[in-house]
Design a protein around this motif. Structure first.
Motif, PDB file in Angstrom:
ATOM      1  N   ASP A   2      71.625  62.366  96.024  1.00 15.93           N
ATOM      2  CA  ASP A   2      72.783  63.233  96.235  1.00 15.93           C
ATOM      3  C   ASP A   2      73.394  63.531  94.866  1.00 15.93           C
ATOM      4  O   ASP A   2      74.218  62.779  94.342  1.00 15.93           O
ATOM      5  N   THR A  37      81.665  57.438  97.719  1.00 17.67           N
ATOM      6  CA  THR A  37      81.289  58.854  97.710  1.00 17.67           C
ATOM      7  C   THR A  37      82.124  59.617  98.710  1.00 17.67           C
ATOM      8  O   THR A  37      82.881  59.041  99.497  1.00 17.67           O
ATOM      9  N   GLU A  56      77.356  66.317  92.610  1.00 22.20           N
ATOM     10  CA  GLU A  56      78.342  66.353  91.521  1.00 22.20           C
ATOM     11  C   GLU A  56      77.694  66.303  90.138  1.00 22.20           C
ATOM     12  O   GLU A  56      78.405  66.313  89.132  1.00 22.20           O
ATOM     13  N   TRP A  58      87.240  58.391  95.294  1.00 22.45           N
ATOM     14  CA  TRP A  58      86.842  58.396  96.712  1.00 22.45           C
ATOM     15  C   TRP A  58      87.180  57.067  97.392  1.00 22.45           C
ATOM     16  O   TRP A  58      86.933  56.004  96.808  1.00 22.45           O
ATOM     17  N   ILE A 104      71.486  67.828 102.545  1.00 26.34           N
ATOM     18  CA  ILE A 104      71.256  66.409 102.901  1.00 26.34           C
ATOM     19  C   ILE A 104      70.723  66.321 104.326  1.00 26.34           C
ATOM     20  O   ILE A 104      69.783  65.576 104.619  1.00 26.34           O
ATOM     21  N   ASN A 129      79.913  73.985  95.938  1.00 23.41           N
ATOM     22  CA  ASN A 129      81.256  74.121  96.503  1.00 23.41           C
ATOM     23  C   ASN A 129      82.211  74.599  95.391  1.00 23.41           C
ATOM     24  O   ASN A 129      81.900  74.438  94.203  1.00 23.41           O
ATOM     25  N   SER A 155      75.383  70.664  95.140  1.00 23.59           N
ATOM     26  CA  SER A 155      76.422  71.416  95.861  1.00 23.59           C
ATOM     27  C   SER A 155      76.997  72.485  94.941  1.00 23.59           C
ATOM     28  O   SER A 155      77.190  72.239  93.746  1.00 23.59           O
TER      29      SER A 155
HETATM   30  C1  LIG Z   1      78.887  63.438  96.479  1.00 27.45           C
HETATM   31  C2  LIG Z   1      78.917  64.640  97.360  1.00 27.45           C
HETATM   32  N1  LIG Z   1      77.971  64.772  98.301  1.00 27.45           N
HETATM   33  C3  LIG Z   1      77.924  65.840  99.101  1.00 27.45           C
HETATM   34  C4  LIG Z   1      78.841  66.858  98.976  1.00 27.45           C
HETATM   35  C5  LIG Z   1      78.754  67.991  99.938  1.00 27.45           C
HETATM   36  O1  LIG Z   1      78.591  69.227  99.358  1.00 27.45           O
HETATM   37  P1  LIG Z   1      79.127  70.542 100.106  1.00 27.45           P
HETATM   38  O2  LIG Z   1      80.617  70.538 100.007  1.00 27.45           O
HETATM   39  O3  LIG Z   1      78.490  71.653  99.354  1.00 27.45           O
HETATM   40  O4  LIG Z   1      78.666  70.463 101.515  1.00 27.45           O
HETATM   41  C6  LIG Z   1      79.839  66.771  98.002  1.00 27.45           C
HETATM   42  C7  LIG Z   1      80.845  67.797  97.732  1.00 27.45           C
HETATM   43  O5  LIG Z   1      81.457  68.495  98.367  1.00 27.45           O
HETATM   44  C8  LIG Z   1      79.898  65.623  97.185  1.00 27.45           C
HETATM   45  O6  LIG Z   1      80.845  65.489  96.249  1.00 27.45           O
END
Ligand SMILES: Cc1ncc(COP(=O)(O)O)c(C=O)c1O
Length: 392
Positions: free
Chosen positions: A162, A84, A165, A323, A63, A188, A186
């Protein structure tokens, strides 16, 4: 003995990750960049149907790069979905820009086109249009991209989608994350596929992505020595982690199927209770159902979302509230917000009533039935207590 903990969305390895990691070790490609990174980028680009992808260290980094590429700078405005994770908006602050938050609407829980329209009208009146709009696809469900694109195109403002998810989800048959000027995913540890930590920036603008590669590797000028004419970042993905990603991507479709099945089982077992509603799926879209999310109407069900969360935690089950909207976060106090409704906001309603249930693709049916049983017991117990009070 305490029962095993059920996690919200733990990693789920395919078994093939090891092959790519071993290759990296055998060929000594254990540095950032390398053949796994190149292949992972190509495979993701092919999977979602874009010209190119750039693998980076996180979705947040992706981002941030997208905002840099759009030349978002100090004093600029960026519109962003309010419902979010904070990572959607933090990069706006990294750039010294100002977020303006946009409410959710009931059909997707994502950015409300009517609130967005209002925000644009207000910005036009003030003579300060946003530099970009960050649209989030919550819990695997695409936002109303057609409407949102049409508004943003009218004002000539680019979208960063974005899709952290929503990898594996589709909107009108096209991959989620491919509708904006840039899309981000992501990897993660809790996402539908993971590299333990990582992200991807995608676009059809190959020139912009060439610049993204340059910025993500400390913006090194093409000189015979270390020369930098611009500030860059250390955002590239390691070749080891890209290997994990390649093994994960091979089974993404299976993971989507598994999560959708989990959603259906929750629905079958719980949707008949008055007061429990499930996150909708917009017509002509397919959510990846990353997290099964429900809302609880306390008046109808007799118990609140908070009580369900406490009860699940007592049973060693990890569930989460939806969230907390960013316009309610202390760090964004005083930031402009455009609501979908006249009184309150729809995102606040979802925050108050929403919970995310354990949804990992490796959630065993037996464990899911334990989650369901726990919620049913709580409802029945409460009903019995109310019946006793009523009779006496
Ligand atoms: C909606 C959203 N945006 C951005 C991110 C950021 O991703 P990262 O954790 O890989 O930095 C996440 C998740 O962690 C997310 O759920």
């Amino acid at each position: 003995m305490k029962t095993n903990r059920i996690f919200l969305s733990p990693p789920h390895l395919s078994g093939n990750e090891k092959k790519y990691i071993d290759e990296a070790f055998e060929t000594n490609w254990v540095a950032p960049l390398g053949p796994n990174v190149d292949a992972f980028e190509k495979e993701i680009a092919e999977y979602v149907g874009v010209n190119e992808a750039v693998a980076v260290s996180s979705g947040t980094a992706a981002i941030h790069l997208a905002l840099s590429l759009l030349n978002v700078q100090k004093g600029d405005i960026v519109f962003c979905s309010t419902l979010t994770f904070v990572a959607s908006a933090n990069p706006i602050i990294y750039q010294g820009a100002q977020p303006v938050f946009i409410d959710s609407e009931p059909d997707t829980w994502n950015m409300s086109p009517s609130a967005l329209e209002q925000a644009f009208r207000d910005a036009l009146n003030e003579g300060r249009l946003p530099k970009a709009v960050i649209v989030v696809n919550l819990y695997g469900q695409s936002a109303k991209m057609e409407e949102i694109l049409s508004i943003c195109n009218e004002y000539h403002v680019p979208i960063i989608e974005d899709a952290a998810e929503s990898l594996g989800a589709t909107y009108h048959g096209k991959a989620s994350g491919t509708f904006g000027k840039f899309g981000i995913y992501s990897f993660n540890g809790n996402k539908i596929i993971t590299t333990s930590g990582g992200g991807m920036l995608v676009s059809n603008d190959t020139a912009a992505l060439k610049k993204a590669r340059f910025l993500a590797a400390q913006a090194r000028d093409p000189a015979p020595y270390y020369q930098h004419s611009q500030v860059g970042y250390n955002y590239r993905m390691s070749n080891i982690l890209a290997g994990v990603g390649r093994g994960q991507l091979e089974i993404l479709d299976e993971r989507v199927k598994a999560r959708r099945l989990i959603f259906e089982r929750y629905c079958k077992e719980l949707s008949h209770f008055p007061g429990i509603s499930f996150m909708p799926e917009l017509e002509s879209t397919q959510s990846n159902r990353w997290l099964t999310t429900i809302t609880i109407n306390e008046k109808e069900l007799g118990i609140s979302a908070g009580e369900v969360l406490c009860c699940l935690e007592r049973e060693n089950i990890e569930a989460r509230p939806v969230w907390k909207p960013l316009h309610l976060q202390p760090i964004f106090k005083g930031v402009k917000f455009f609501s979908h409704i006249n009184n309150g906001s729809y995102s606040e309603y979802l925050f108050e009533k929403g919970i995310c249930l354990p949804s990992g693709s490796n959630l065993h049916e037996r464990d899911q039935l334990r989650v369901i049983g726990c919620i049913k017991d709580l409802i029945n117990q409460n009903k019995n207590e109310r019946d006793i009070i009523h009779i006496s």
